[in-house]
Design a protein around this motif. Structure first.
Motif, PDB file in Angstrom:
ATOM      1  N   LEU A 321      60.818  65.563  -2.578  1.00  0.00           N
ATOM      2  CA  LEU A 321      59.631  66.337  -2.941  1.00  0.00           C
ATOM      3  C   LEU A 321      58.668  65.502  -3.782  1.00  0.00           C
ATOM      4  N   LEU A 322      59.208  64.700  -4.692  1.00  0.00           N
ATOM      5  CA  LEU A 322      58.365  63.916  -5.579  1.00  0.00           C
ATOM      6  C   LEU A 322      57.728  62.712  -4.893  1.00  0.00           C
ATOM      7  N   ARG A 323      58.436  62.099  -3.970  1.00  0.00           N
ATOM      8  CA  ARG A 323      57.939  60.820  -3.464  1.00  0.00           C
ATOM      9  C   ARG A 323      58.122  60.645  -1.961  1.00  0.00           C
ATOM     10  N   GLY A 324      58.195  61.748  -1.243  1.00  0.00           N
ATOM     11  CA  GLY A 324      58.190  61.641   0.201  1.00  0.00           C
ATOM     12  C   GLY A 324      56.937  60.958   0.703  1.00  0.00           C
ATOM     13  N   TRP A 325      55.832  61.126  -0.034  1.00  0.00           N
ATOM     14  CA  TRP A 325      54.575  60.473   0.365  1.00  0.00           C
ATOM     15  C   TRP A 325      54.727  58.955   0.417  1.00  0.00           C
ATOM     16  N   ARG A 326      55.431  58.378  -0.563  1.00  0.00           N
ATOM     17  CA  ARG A 326      55.611  56.928  -0.575  1.00  0.00           C
ATOM     18  C   ARG A 326      56.637  56.494   0.469  1.00  0.00           C
ATOM     19  N   LYS A 327      57.651  57.327   0.701  1.00  0.00           N
ATOM     20  CA  LYS A 327      58.601  57.030   1.763  1.00  0.00           C
ATOM     21  C   LYS A 327      57.874  56.929   3.108  1.00  0.00           C
ATOM     22  N   GLY A 328      56.895  57.825   3.318  1.00  0.00           N
ATOM     23  CA  GLY A 328      56.121  57.767   4.549  1.00  0.00           C
ATOM     24  C   GLY A 328      55.334  56.479   4.673  1.00  0.00           C
ATOM     25  N   LEU A 329      54.667  56.069   3.593  1.00  0.00           N
ATOM     26  CA  LEU A 329      53.899  54.825   3.613  1.00  0.00           C
ATOM     27  C   LEU A 329      54.796  53.621   3.858  1.00  0.00           C
ATOM     28  N   ASP A 330      55.954  53.579   3.203  1.00  0.00           N
ATOM     29  CA  ASP A 330      56.864  52.447   3.370  1.00  0.00           C
ATOM     30  C   ASP A 330      57.425  52.389   4.782  1.00  0.00           C
ATOM     31  N   ALA A 331      57.740  53.550   5.352  1.00  0.00           N
ATOM     32  CA  ALA A 331      58.253  53.573   6.719  1.00  0.00           C
ATOM     33  C   ALA A 331      57.195  53.086   7.699  1.00  0.00           C
ATOM     34  N   GLU A 332      55.960  53.472   7.476  1.00  0.00           N
ATOM     35  CA  GLU A 332      54.885  53.101   8.390  1.00  0.00           C
ATOM     36  C   GLU A 332      54.518  51.627   8.273  1.00  0.00           C
ATOM     37  N   SER A 333      54.619  51.077   7.065  1.00  0.00           N
ATOM     38  CA  SER A 333      54.244  49.678   6.854  1.00  0.00           C
ATOM     39  C   SER A 333      55.389  48.705   7.104  1.00  0.00           C
ATOM     40  N   GLY A 334      56.614  49.226   7.245  1.00  0.00           N
ATOM     41  CA  GLY A 334      57.771  48.348   7.460  1.00  0.00           C
ATOM     42  C   GLY A 334      58.346  47.781   6.174  1.00  0.00           C
ATOM     43  N   THR A 335      57.974  48.349   5.022  1.00  0.00           N
ATOM     44  CA  THR A 335      58.498  47.872   3.738  1.00  0.00           C
ATOM     45  C   THR A 335      59.999  48.141   3.644  1.00  0.00           C
ATOM     46  N   ALA A 336      60.744  47.136   3.205  1.00  0.00           N
ATOM     47  CA  ALA A 336      62.196  47.267   3.105  1.00  0.00           C
ATOM     48  C   ALA A 336      62.605  47.722   1.707  1.00  0.00           C
ATOM     49  N   THR A 337      63.796  48.284   1.590  1.00  0.00           N
ATOM     50  CA  THR A 337      64.357  48.639   0.291  1.00  0.00           C
ATOM     51  C   THR A 337      64.916  47.396  -0.387  1.00  0.00           C
ATOM     52  N   GLY A 338      65.245  47.546  -1.665  1.00  0.00           N
ATOM     53  CA  GLY A 338      65.821  46.433  -2.396  1.00  0.00           C
ATOM     54  C   GLY A 338      67.190  46.029  -1.903  1.00  0.00           C
ATOM     55  N   TRP A 339      67.902  46.923  -1.197  1.00  0.00           N
ATOM     56  CA  TRP A 339      69.245  46.587  -0.694  1.00  0.00           C
ATOM     57  C   TRP A 339      69.214  46.262   0.805  1.00  0.00           C
ATOM     58  N   GLY A 340      68.014  46.128   1.380  1.00  0.00           N
ATOM     59  CA  GLY A 340      67.901  45.592   2.728  1.00  0.00           C
ATOM     60  C   GLY A 340      67.706  46.579   3.845  1.00  0.00           C
ATOM     61  N   THR A 341      67.664  47.882   3.552  1.00  0.00           N
ATOM     62  CA  THR A 341      67.424  48.884   4.588  1.00  0.00           C
ATOM     63  C   THR A 341      65.934  48.927   4.933  1.00  0.00           C
ATOM     64  N   THR A 342      65.598  49.216   6.173  1.00  0.00           N
ATOM     65  CA  THR A 342      64.192  49.355   6.525  1.00  0.00           C
ATOM     66  C   THR A 342      63.607  50.625   5.924  1.00  0.00           C
TER      67      THR A 342
END
Length: 362
Positions: A321-342
């Motif tokens: 709820l707090l940061r789904g907006w950023r999850k959407g941006l990261d998924a669309e831009s291909g940004t990876a997590t710190g532990w290597g997941t897309t």
């Protein structure tokens, strides 16, 4: 009683620390709230002066923060059990603005913006931070630290701060952050599964089911904005926490949900493992402070850990709820997590966990 920051003029605060007449220089920062920073230097010591006001700070207005609660923290300088400190030197009035004085912690604060090839924090640093977070959560907030009348951020306002309806309001007020959040929620709606989109939309419009679930869990004092950029690694194992504008009384799930989603690029481990590390710190501090089976800190920890499955479920819901907006941006831009997941896999993971948790708890 709380010492009001409004009762002290800035000139007195600066004079106390030998900074009367010291020139100020602009201190660039990437904060979004609207606050400004300047730096002062004396005898090779650097200080930062933060100014904010109701008129300048959209977060203050969005959370009805008429007291400017970070100033309340800075003026009263709460005494926490080690290793946690709020490293403020004081707060004062500068005309209509709040002015907060602190040492320059630029070298101690965990770097927020890093090049894509540069790793985030290591596991040892993560454990140190989580130990400090658990220490903060499981100590009593009482006279001698912060009085019971402290102007806590309301949980409803904290949970809805970045929602789509809030973002639409920010845009209507001409705030650039509104466009940023709405672009993220648009990306979320394009990429998230229907059940997750429906969950977030329902809670943003009618948060009562989530608030009811939150109210059924024990409340503790939370920092409220535990981005790693607000964490300073000081000497002798001490951890300094700054930016207490969203300090609140709520279940630990509210803090942990935000911690996990706001620090995704920097965390070296996935969320489940991070929560396990938090539990290690919680249990250690429970034994440290118990003073026997009736110790107040032990009772607090036992009440939280006794509802741990519910805390974890609400962590997933709160985070999305707090940061789904950023999850959407990261998924669309291909940004990876710190532990290597897309980014796409991370979004799918959070959506699945939040929907499953909502089926159990809401």
């Amino acid at each position: 009683m709380l010492r009001p920051w409004q009762d002290r003029p800035l000139a007195d605060l600066l004079a106390e620390h030998g900074l009367a007449g010291v020139p100020e220089r602009i201190f660039p920062n990437d904060g979004w709230s609207g606050a400004t920073l300047t730096v002062l230097e004396r005898d090779r010591q650097r200080f930062v002066l933060k100014r904010t006001s109701w008129a300048a700070d959209w977060i203050a207005r969005a959370t009805d923060d008429r007291d400017l609660r970070e100033g309340c923290v800075a003026a009263n300088r709460p005494r926490f059990w080690m290793p946690v400190v709020a490293p403020y030197l004081g707060a004062a009035a500068d005309g209509e603005s709040l002015a907060i004085l602190m040492p320059d912690l630029s070298r101690e604060l965990i770097a927020w913006e890093r090049p894509a090839h540069e790793p985030g924090i290591d596991v040892e640093t993560l454990s140190r931070v989580l130990d400090a977070v658990a220490c903060l959560h499981f100590q009593p907030w009482r006279p001698g630290t912060i009085h019971d009348v402290f102007p806590w951020c309301a949980v409803r306002q904290r949970l809805l701060l970045l929602s789509r309806p809030s973002a639409e309001r920010y845009r209507s007020e001409g705030l650039a952050v509104g466009e940023r959040f709405l672009a993220g929620w648009d990306a979320f709606d394009r990429l998230a599964p229907p059940a997750a989109r429906d969950l977030v939309e329902r809670l943003a419009d009618e948060p009562e089911p989530l608030l009811g679930a939150v109210e059924r869990l024990p409340r503790v004092g939370l920092h409220g904005d535990l981005k790693l950029a607000n964490v300073a690694l000081l000497r002798d194992g001490v951890v300094g926490l700054i930016d207490w504008q969203l300090v609140t009384l709520a279940p630990v799930a509210v803090e942990l949900g935000w911690f996990l989603v706001s620090n995704t690029p920097l965390l070296p481990e996935p969320p489940d493992q991070v929560l396990e590390r938090y539990l290690v710190g919680a249990r250690w501090h429970a034994n440290r402070w118990s003073g026997g089976v009736d110790g107040p800190a032990r009772r607090t920890v036992d009440s939280v850990l006794g509802n741990w499955d519910a805390q974890v479920d609400l962590t997933w819901i709160v985070g999305l709820l707090l940061r789904g907006w950023r999850k959407g941006l990261d998924a669309e831009s291909g940004t990876a997590t710190g532990w290597g997941t897309t980014g796409a896999d991370d979004l799918a993971w959070w959506c699945r966990r939040a929907v499953e948790a909502a089926d159990r708890r809401l």
